[in-house]
Design an enzyme around this catalytic site. Structure first.
Site, mmCIF file in Angstrom:
data_model
loop_
_atom_site.group_PDB
_atom_site.id
_atom_site.type_symbol
_atom_site.label_atom_id
_atom_site.label_comp_id
_atom_site.label_asym_id
_atom_site.label_seq_id
_atom_site.Cartn_x
_atom_site.Cartn_y
_atom_site.Cartn_z
ATOM 1 N N ASP A 30 -10.583 3.299 -16.079
ATOM 2 C CA ASP A 30 -10.252 4.595 -15.471
ATOM 3 C C ASP A 30 -11.123 5.675 -16.101
ATOM 4 O O ASP A 30 -11.343 5.695 -17.318
ATOM 5 C CB ASP A 30 -8.760 4.906 -15.685
ATOM 6 C CG ASP A 30 -8.272 6.010 -14.758
ATOM 7 O OD1 ASP A 30 -7.475 5.711 -13.861
ATOM 8 O OD2 ASP A 30 -8.706 7.171 -14.939
ATOM 9 N N ASN A 85 1.205 3.699 -8.158
ATOM 10 C CA ASN A 85 1.691 4.906 -7.493
ATOM 11 C C ASN A 85 1.541 4.697 -5.990
ATOM 12 O O ASN A 85 0.433 4.433 -5.509
ATOM 13 C CB ASN A 85 0.882 6.118 -7.956
ATOM 14 C CG ASN A 85 1.061 6.408 -9.439
ATOM 15 O OD1 ASN A 85 2.157 6.266 -9.973
ATOM 16 N ND2 ASN A 85 -0.007 6.793 -10.120
ATOM 17 N N GLN A 92 -0.012 9.221 -6.270
ATOM 18 C CA GLN A 92 -1.234 8.547 -5.805
ATOM 19 C C GLN A 92 -2.258 9.579 -5.338
ATOM 20 O O GLN A 92 -1.936 10.474 -4.541
ATOM 21 C CB GLN A 92 -0.925 7.565 -4.667
ATOM 22 C CG GLN A 92 -2.147 6.736 -4.274
ATOM 23 C CD GLN A 92 -1.832 5.651 -3.248
ATOM 24 O OE1 GLN A 92 -0.707 5.543 -2.752
ATOM 25 N NE2 GLN A 92 -2.829 4.844 -2.944
ATOM 26 N N VAL A 94 -5.861 8.392 -5.018
ATOM 27 C CA VAL A 94 -6.918 7.618 -4.360
ATOM 28 C C VAL A 94 -6.234 6.596 -3.452
ATOM 29 O O VAL A 94 -5.478 5.736 -3.943
ATOM 30 C CB VAL A 94 -7.835 6.916 -5.384
ATOM 31 C CG1 VAL A 94 -8.893 6.093 -4.664
ATOM 32 C CG2 VAL A 94 -8.487 7.934 -6.315
ATOM 33 N N HIS A 98 -4.329 0.313 -5.970
ATOM 34 C CA HIS A 98 -4.799 0.003 -7.325
ATOM 35 C C HIS A 98 -3.607 -0.146 -8.253
ATOM 36 O O HIS A 98 -2.590 0.534 -8.094
ATOM 37 C CB HIS A 98 -5.767 1.064 -7.852
ATOM 38 C CG HIS A 98 -5.274 2.477 -7.719
ATOM 39 N ND1 HIS A 98 -5.301 3.165 -6.528
ATOM 40 C CD2 HIS A 98 -4.733 3.329 -8.632
ATOM 41 C CE1 HIS A 98 -4.811 4.377 -6.712
ATOM 42 N NE2 HIS A 98 -4.444 4.502 -7.973
ATOM 43 N N ILE A 99 -3.777 -1.043 -9.216
ATOM 44 C CA ILE A 99 -2.782 -1.240 -10.273
ATOM 45 C C ILE A 99 -3.367 -0.654 -11.554
ATOM 46 O O ILE A 99 -4.459 -1.052 -11.976
ATOM 47 C CB ILE A 99 -2.481 -2.735 -10.491
ATOM 48 C CG1 ILE A 99 -1.972 -3.386 -9.202
ATOM 49 C CG2 ILE A 99 -1.471 -2.917 -11.621
ATOM 50 C CD1 ILE A 99 -1.772 -4.896 -9.318
ATOM 51 N N HIS A 100 -2.645 0.287 -12.149
ATOM 52 C CA HIS A 100 -3.047 0.801 -13.463
ATOM 53 C C HIS A 100 -2.592 -0.205 -14.527
ATOM 54 O O HIS A 100 -1.433 -0.635 -14.520
ATOM 55 C CB HIS A 100 -2.348 2.126 -13.766
ATOM 56 C CG HIS A 100 -2.713 3.264 -12.858
ATOM 57 N ND1 HIS A 100 -3.621 4.236 -13.211
ATOM 58 C CD2 HIS A 100 -2.279 3.592 -11.610
ATOM 59 C CE1 HIS A 100 -3.725 5.136 -12.221
ATOM 60 N NE2 HIS A 100 -2.922 4.758 -11.247
HETATM 61 P P1 AMP Z 1 -3.680 7.387 -8.709
HETATM 62 O O1 AMP Z 1 -3.341 8.783 -9.160
HETATM 63 O O2 AMP Z 1 -2.588 6.383 -8.951
HETATM 64 O O3 AMP Z 1 -4.185 7.360 -7.294
HETATM 65 O O4 AMP Z 1 -4.854 6.914 -9.655
HETATM 66 C C1 AMP Z 1 -6.189 7.183 -9.399
HETATM 67 C C2 AMP Z 1 -6.915 6.989 -10.691
HETATM 68 O O5 AMP Z 1 -8.304 6.899 -10.414
HETATM 69 C C3 AMP Z 1 -6.752 8.129 -11.709
HETATM 70 O O6 AMP Z 1 -6.176 7.633 -12.901
HETATM 71 C C4 AMP Z 1 -8.183 8.620 -11.903
HETATM 72 O O7 AMP Z 1 -8.443 9.014 -13.228
HETATM 73 C C5 AMP Z 1 -8.992 7.423 -11.501
HETATM 74 N N1 AMP Z 1 -10.349 7.702 -11.048
HETATM 75 C C6 AMP Z 1 -10.744 8.667 -10.182
HETATM 76 N N2 AMP Z 1 -12.073 8.598 -9.974
HETATM 77 C C7 AMP Z 1 -12.518 7.542 -10.713
HETATM 78 C C8 AMP Z 1 -13.798 6.957 -10.932
HETATM 79 N N3 AMP Z 1 -14.913 7.428 -10.328
HETATM 80 N N4 AMP Z 1 -13.896 5.893 -11.765
HETATM 81 C C9 AMP Z 1 -12.794 5.419 -12.383
HETATM 82 N N5 AMP Z 1 -11.556 5.917 -12.211
HETATM 83 C C10 AMP Z 1 -11.421 6.968 -11.398
#
Ligand code: AMP
Length: 112
Positions: A30, A85, A92, A94, A98-100
């Site tokens: 991340d 999320n 969320q 993005v 995705h799984i954190h």
């Molecule tokens: P979410 O809020 O669950 O949609 O998580 C999206 C995650 O993507 C966040 O933790 C961001 O920090 C991460 N993120 C956004 N852009 C990038 C990127 N270019 N490379 C890696 N992680 C990213």
């Protein structure tokens, strides 16, 4: 589903620190880590969010959990947390599933 940042990372069009990949999934660091280890595991298949996955995706979803386990072990994590999320109200940002994978510190419960 329109092209997303994470689809571009999976294709190699946007740089990321990839820690694992196979024909179905990619795991990368991340960009704004919330823990000493913070990885994201994504399917190559463009599923916007978990609630939009179908029954036909069950095997893929299981595979993503297996990848999460694999990268957590690779990172040497003993105790770790997974977060998905699902939707803007849940945090969320993005819209590519995705799984954190978070580890390297203690976590509170309930989460914020
Ligand atoms: P979410 O809020 O669950 O949609 O998580 C999206 C995650 O993507 C966040 O933790 C961001 O920090 C991460 N993120 C956004 N852009 C990038 C990127 N270019 N490379 C890696 N992680 C990213």
């Amino acid at each position: 589903m329109s092209d997303t940042l994470f689809a571009r990372i999976a294709r190699g069009d946007v740089p990321a620190e990839i820690v694992y990949e196979d024909d179905q999934a990619v795991a990368f660091r991340d960009i704004a880590p919330q823990a000493p280890t913070h990885l994201l595991v994504i399917p190559r298949k463009p599923i916007a969010r978990l609630s939009e996955a179908g029954d036909e995706d069950s095997e893929l979803l299981g595979h993503l959990l297996g990848v999460a386990r694999r990268v957590a072990k690779q990172e040497g994590l003993a105790d770790w947390r997974l977060v998905v999320n699902d939707g803007a109200g849940a945090g969320q940002t993005v819209f590519h599933l995705h799984i954190h994978v978070l580890g390297g510190r203690a976590f509170d419960w309930p989460p914020g």
